[in-house]
Write a protein that holds these residues in place. Structure first.
Motif, mmCIF file in Angstrom:
data_model
loop_
_atom_site.group_PDB
_atom_site.id
_atom_site.type_symbol
_atom_site.label_atom_id
_atom_site.label_comp_id
_atom_site.label_asym_id
_atom_site.label_seq_id
_atom_site.Cartn_x
_atom_site.Cartn_y
_atom_site.Cartn_z
ATOM 1 N N GLN A 149 0.913 -1.209 -0.069
ATOM 2 C CA GLN A 149 -0.069 0.017 0.019
ATOM 3 C C GLN A 149 0.974 1.240 -0.173
ATOM 4 O O GLN A 149 0.558 2.516 -0.787
ATOM 5 N N LYS A 150 1.965 1.232 0.671
ATOM 6 C CA LYS A 150 2.900 2.180 0.728
ATOM 7 C C LYS A 150 3.527 2.631 -0.722
ATOM 8 O O LYS A 150 3.405 3.968 -1.045
ATOM 9 N N ARG A 151 3.811 1.541 -1.396
ATOM 10 C CA ARG A 151 4.311 1.882 -2.620
ATOM 11 C C ARG A 151 3.620 2.372 -3.749
ATOM 12 O O ARG A 151 3.710 3.241 -4.523
ATOM 13 N N LEU A 152 2.263 1.646 -3.471
ATOM 14 C CA LEU A 152 1.220 2.193 -4.426
ATOM 15 C C LEU A 152 0.864 3.636 -4.198
ATOM 16 O O LEU A 152 0.550 4.382 -5.206
ATOM 17 N N GLU A 153 0.742 4.119 -2.953
ATOM 18 C CA GLU A 153 0.693 5.613 -2.765
ATOM 19 C C GLU A 153 1.721 6.327 -3.406
ATOM 20 O O GLU A 153 1.542 7.202 -3.902
ATOM 21 N N MET A 154 3.021 5.895 -3.463
ATOM 22 C CA MET A 154 4.174 6.496 -3.799
ATOM 23 C C MET A 154 4.140 6.822 -5.135
ATOM 24 O O MET A 154 4.638 7.750 -5.985
ATOM 25 N N ILE A 155 3.479 5.856 -6.152
ATOM 26 C CA ILE A 155 3.489 6.066 -7.672
ATOM 27 C C ILE A 155 2.121 6.298 -8.083
ATOM 28 O O ILE A 155 2.115 6.264 -9.467
ATOM 29 N N SER A 156 1.450 6.652 -7.154
ATOM 30 C CA SER A 156 0.000 7.149 -7.794
ATOM 31 C C SER A 156 -0.016 8.293 -8.567
ATOM 32 O O SER A 156 -0.795 8.473 -9.600
ATOM 33 N N HIS A 157 1.039 9.334 -8.380
ATOM 34 C CA HIS A 157 1.177 10.354 -9.143
ATOM 35 C C HIS A 157 1.368 10.036 -10.635
ATOM 36 O O HIS A 157 1.072 10.684 -11.839
ATOM 37 N N ILE A 158 2.282 8.767 -10.851
ATOM 38 C CA ILE A 158 2.364 8.531 -12.261
ATOM 39 C C ILE A 158 0.960 8.027 -13.056
ATOM 40 O O ILE A 158 0.795 8.448 -14.313
ATOM 41 N N ARG A 159 0.386 7.103 -12.225
ATOM 42 C CA ARG A 159 -1.095 6.611 -12.949
ATOM 43 C C ARG A 159 -1.999 8.115 -13.048
ATOM 44 O O ARG A 159 -2.233 8.112 -14.264
ATOM 45 N N VAL A 160 -1.987 8.843 -12.294
ATOM 46 C CA VAL A 160 -2.952 10.178 -12.287
ATOM 47 C C VAL A 160 -2.433 11.209 -13.652
ATOM 48 O O VAL A 160 -3.257 11.599 -14.405
ATOM 49 N N SER A 161 -0.969 11.128 -13.538
ATOM 50 C CA SER A 161 -0.546 12.123 -14.646
ATOM 51 C C SER A 161 -0.476 11.675 -16.264
ATOM 52 O O SER A 161 -1.020 12.248 -17.219
ATOM 53 N N GLU A 162 -0.358 10.187 -16.081
ATOM 54 C CA GLU A 162 -0.690 9.493 -17.356
ATOM 55 C C GLU A 162 -1.935 9.579 -17.963
ATOM 56 O O GLU A 162 -2.507 9.652 -19.252
ATOM 57 N N VAL A 163 -3.003 9.340 -17.179
ATOM 58 C CA VAL A 163 -4.408 9.423 -17.457
ATOM 59 C C VAL A 163 -5.025 10.724 -17.729
ATOM 60 O O VAL A 163 -5.418 10.900 -18.823
ATOM 61 N N LYS A 164 -4.462 11.813 -17.288
ATOM 62 C CA LYS A 164 -4.819 13.095 -17.514
ATOM 63 C C LYS A 164 -3.944 13.444 -18.853
ATOM 64 O O LYS A 164 -4.685 14.070 -19.781
ATOM 65 N N SER A 165 -2.776 13.110 -19.257
ATOM 66 C CA SER A 165 -2.167 13.179 -20.543
ATOM 67 C C SER A 165 -2.994 12.638 -21.701
ATOM 68 O O SER A 165 -3.232 13.295 -22.686
ATOM 69 N N SER A 166 -3.128 11.249 -21.305
ATOM 70 C CA SER A 166 -4.048 10.626 -22.446
ATOM 71 C C SER A 166 -5.328 11.269 -22.576
ATOM 72 O O SER A 166 -6.053 11.354 -23.606
ATOM 73 N N ILE A 167 -6.082 11.672 -21.700
ATOM 74 C CA ILE A 167 -7.535 12.450 -21.766
ATOM 75 C C ILE A 167 -7.219 13.594 -22.555
ATOM 76 O O ILE A 167 -7.799 14.128 -23.439
ATOM 77 N N LEU A 168 -6.062 14.473 -22.400
ATOM 78 C CA LEU A 168 -5.891 15.536 -23.083
ATOM 79 C C LEU A 168 -5.592 15.124 -24.388
ATOM 80 O O LEU A 168 -6.130 16.171 -25.488
ATOM 81 N N ASP A 169 -4.929 14.187 -24.786
ATOM 82 C CA ASP A 169 -4.469 13.773 -26.186
ATOM 83 C C ASP A 169 -5.602 13.443 -27.001
ATOM 84 O O ASP A 169 -5.903 13.768 -28.228
ATOM 85 N N MET A 170 -6.739 12.857 -26.130
ATOM 86 C CA MET A 170 -8.153 12.506 -26.796
ATOM 87 C C MET A 170 -9.012 13.629 -27.220
ATOM 88 O O MET A 170 -9.437 13.918 -28.438
ATOM 89 N N TYR A 171 -8.732 14.673 -26.019
ATOM 90 C CA TYR A 171 -9.644 15.763 -26.389
ATOM 91 C C TYR A 171 -9.086 16.737 -27.663
ATOM 92 O O TYR A 171 -9.733 17.296 -28.366
ATOM 93 N N THR A 172 -7.602 16.678 -27.627
ATOM 94 C CA THR A 172 -6.903 17.523 -28.705
ATOM 95 C C THR A 172 -7.409 16.964 -29.874
ATOM 96 O O THR A 172 -7.486 17.485 -31.124
ATOM 97 N N THR A 173 -7.373 15.649 -30.180
ATOM 98 C CA THR A 173 -7.798 14.802 -31.471
ATOM 99 C C THR A 173 -9.206 15.169 -31.566
ATOM 100 O O THR A 173 -9.415 15.530 -32.728
ATOM 101 N N CYS A 174 -10.271 15.535 -30.635
ATOM 102 C CA CYS A 174 -11.599 15.618 -30.969
ATOM 103 C C CYS A 174 -11.629 17.026 -31.601
ATOM 104 O O CYS A 174 -12.385 17.171 -32.337
ATOM 105 N N LYS A 175 -10.981 17.880 -30.928
ATOM 106 C CA LYS A 175 -10.910 19.307 -31.561
ATOM 107 C C LYS A 175 -10.193 19.811 -32.697
ATOM 108 O O LYS A 175 -10.762 20.595 -33.243
ATOM 109 N N ILE A 176 -9.213 18.790 -32.979
ATOM 110 C CA ILE A 176 -8.666 18.875 -34.595
ATOM 111 C C ILE A 176 -9.967 18.981 -35.470
ATOM 112 O O ILE A 176 -9.719 19.363 -36.739
#
Length: 529
Positions: A149-176
């Motif tokens: 649980q300790k390690r999963l909390e330490m790497i949670s920012h990776i999961r969050v940032s990659e999800v946000k990046s991919s959502i932004l990529d999807m949004y950009t594709t839609c806007k194009i």
């Protein structure tokens, strides 16, 4: 005359191998059935001399459904003969529980196969490793240094940032494509796969897979081929004397796949070695990834681990984690979204839940997930209908035991048909229907963590997947943000094709191309990442 004589001599040798192997198997079965410990397990009809039931597995039907149909005829516990190997097929929760609790230690090992030898670093890869001190040591390291649980909390920012990046990529594709009168077509199967590769790549290796590069696409194809090959019934695994003939070309393609996978892993390993040689810090920092930590830890020991070199242990362990966390998780997400598009009322209900607890002015955060009980039910129902590894990973008995009153001899291979268990009409009402509500009412108390044998997508017992929490958190965060952030529509008026592909992992056979459009205000997608 030399060629005909050589041919006749070779055929004679093969015939002798097959006959004597078959007689030895019959003798072993006879001895086990007469040891007085229990009854003989029912054997499925249709066995042929020498090859046993191998011919039944040669059709186009995926094996978990074929074996499920056989369970309807022969019962929830029966055996097959695959060449020289007896295989126990278990197809209900009671028998699975007996195998994975009462007889957990007996069935804790893995059978050796061509795949585990050639692609699994000679069984050094933890998923293929036999039960013993090496397996226990590597699993302990993985749990403590990556999946606690300790390690999963330490790497949670990776999961969050990659999800946000991919959502932004999807949004950009839609806007194009905004000027078009149509929504944007996106292959969500690839999108989920790319996202999981990026998350897991950063967690394990400290690097992110580059989006859209040809070599990355080739590597993803190699991973898919790995799962197909590990789920295949290879003739020489059933009849070892035939290996030199390489029927079906399995050995050739497995060697090629192993070389391709090792080339990528070895490149990252060499980079981490250079970091260590320059005395760069390799500790708890996620930038170095799990590979850096493992390499540093093993090099400090300065000795081989149970016969495996440091390089092999590091590469095989990291490869196992990459394989286990990418294809299976992205496959489940693909099935989930396909089910939601095929069931628009369920999708709308889930989106209303998101609007209630999250609103429409921000992304879904990990702290929101505990409130999204309907979303959790959707993921449970998806794993029930489409378990990521429908036949689990094969086990082998290391001693005689009793299951359901039947004698199971030492050396028997075990396949637990998770798909059949998850579709048992005695447990599940309308078992083939997508009904997430069942996990809010009649089946509310059932979870997926290995204690409720009616639903064990991660298996159970000693060999249960240690990454349950990591997988569930990733799937919930990704799926929640996807259906919160976008509307989806099938390009055709037909239901999405839900055909399954063969292999160890249950992957949707075709792509998941959907029309996508943003459903939140523009400023939400422009939040700084």
């Amino acid at each position: 005359m030399d060629l005909p004589l050589s041919f006749i001599f070779s055929v004679a040798i093969i015939f002798c191998f097959l006959v004597f192997g078959h007689l030895a198997w019959i003798k072993a079965r006879a001895n086990s059935s007469n040891n007085g410990k229990g009854k003989k397990v029912p054997e499925a009809a249709g066995s042929w001399p020498i090859i046993g039931h191998l011919h039944l597995l040669a059709g186009s039907q995926v094996h978990h459904k074929l074996l499920g149909s056989m369970a309807d005829k022969f019962g929830p516990i029966f055996t097959l003969k695959l060449g020289v190997h007896p295989v126990l097929i278990v197809s209900n929760s009671a028998m699975a529980k007996e195998c994975l609790t009462t007889n957990d230690r007996v069935f804790a090992s893995r059978p050796r196969s061509m795949a585990s030898e050639l692609m699994g670093y000679n069984c050094g890869m933890i998923g293929f490793a036999p039960y013993g001190p090496y397996w226990r040591e590597i699993r302990k390291i993985i749990v403590l240094e990556l999946l606690s649980q300790k390690r999963l909390e330490m790497i949670s920012h990776i999961r969050v940032s990659e999800v946000k990046s991919s959502i932004l990529d999807m949004y950009t594709t839609c806007k194009i494509n905004e000027g078009s009168s149509e929504m944007t077509k996106v292959d969500l199967k690839d999108w989920f796969g790319n996202l999981m590769m990026n998350i897991v790549g950063r967690v394990i290796f400290g690097v992110c897979f580059s989006r859209g590069q040809q070599n990355d696409d080739e590597y993803k194809k190699t991973i898919r081929r790995f799962f197909e090959l590990t789920g295949a019934f290879v003739p020489s695994d059933a009849i070892p004397g035939l290996r030199w003939l390489d029927f079906g070309g399995y050995e050739k393609i497995m060697k090629k796949t192993a070389i391709e996978m090792d080339a990528v892993i070895n490149g990252w390993l060499e980079e981490h070695k250079k970091m260590l040689s320059f005395k760069q810090q390799v500790d708890e920092s996620t930038d170095q990834g799990f590979m850096g930590m493992l390499l540093s830890r093993l090099e400090e020991a300065k000795e081989d681990l149970y016969g495996f070199s440091t390089d092999v242990v590091v590469k095989s362990t990291c490869m196992a984690l990459l394989l286990a966390a990418t294809d299976t998780t992205s496959a489940t997400l693909t099935w989930a979204l396909a089910l939601l598009v095929n069931n628009p009322l369920v999708l709308q209900k889930s989106q209303k839940e998101l609007e209630k607890y999250v609103g429409k002015d921000r992304f879904v955060e990990e702290s929101d997930l505990k409130n999204l009980v309907y979303l959790q039910a959707i993921i449970k129902e998806t794993m029930r209908l489409y378990p990521a590894a429908p036949l689990s990973v094969p086990h082998v008995s290391t001693d005689d035991c009793i299951v359901g009153g039947y004698t199971i001899p030492k050396g028997t291979r075990l396949l637990v048909n998770l798909w059949k268990i998850h579709h048992d009409p005695e447990v599940w009402t309308d078992p083939f229907e997508f009904q997430p509500e069942r996990f809010l009412t009649s089946n509310k108390e059932i979870d997926v963590k290995g204690k409720h044998f009616e639903l064990i997508p991660f298996s159970s017992g000693r060999r249960i997947c240690p990454g349950i929490t990591f997988s569930l958190e990733a799937m919930q965060l990704i799926l929640a943000n996807m259906i919160h952030g976008f509307e989806f529509q099938n390009p055709s008026n037909d239901q999405i094709d839900m055909t399954e592909s063969p292999g160890l992992a249950n992957v949707k056979a075709s792509s998941l191309e959907l029309l996508v459009s943003p459903r939140l205000p523009p400023h939400v997608y422009r939040v700084s990442i």
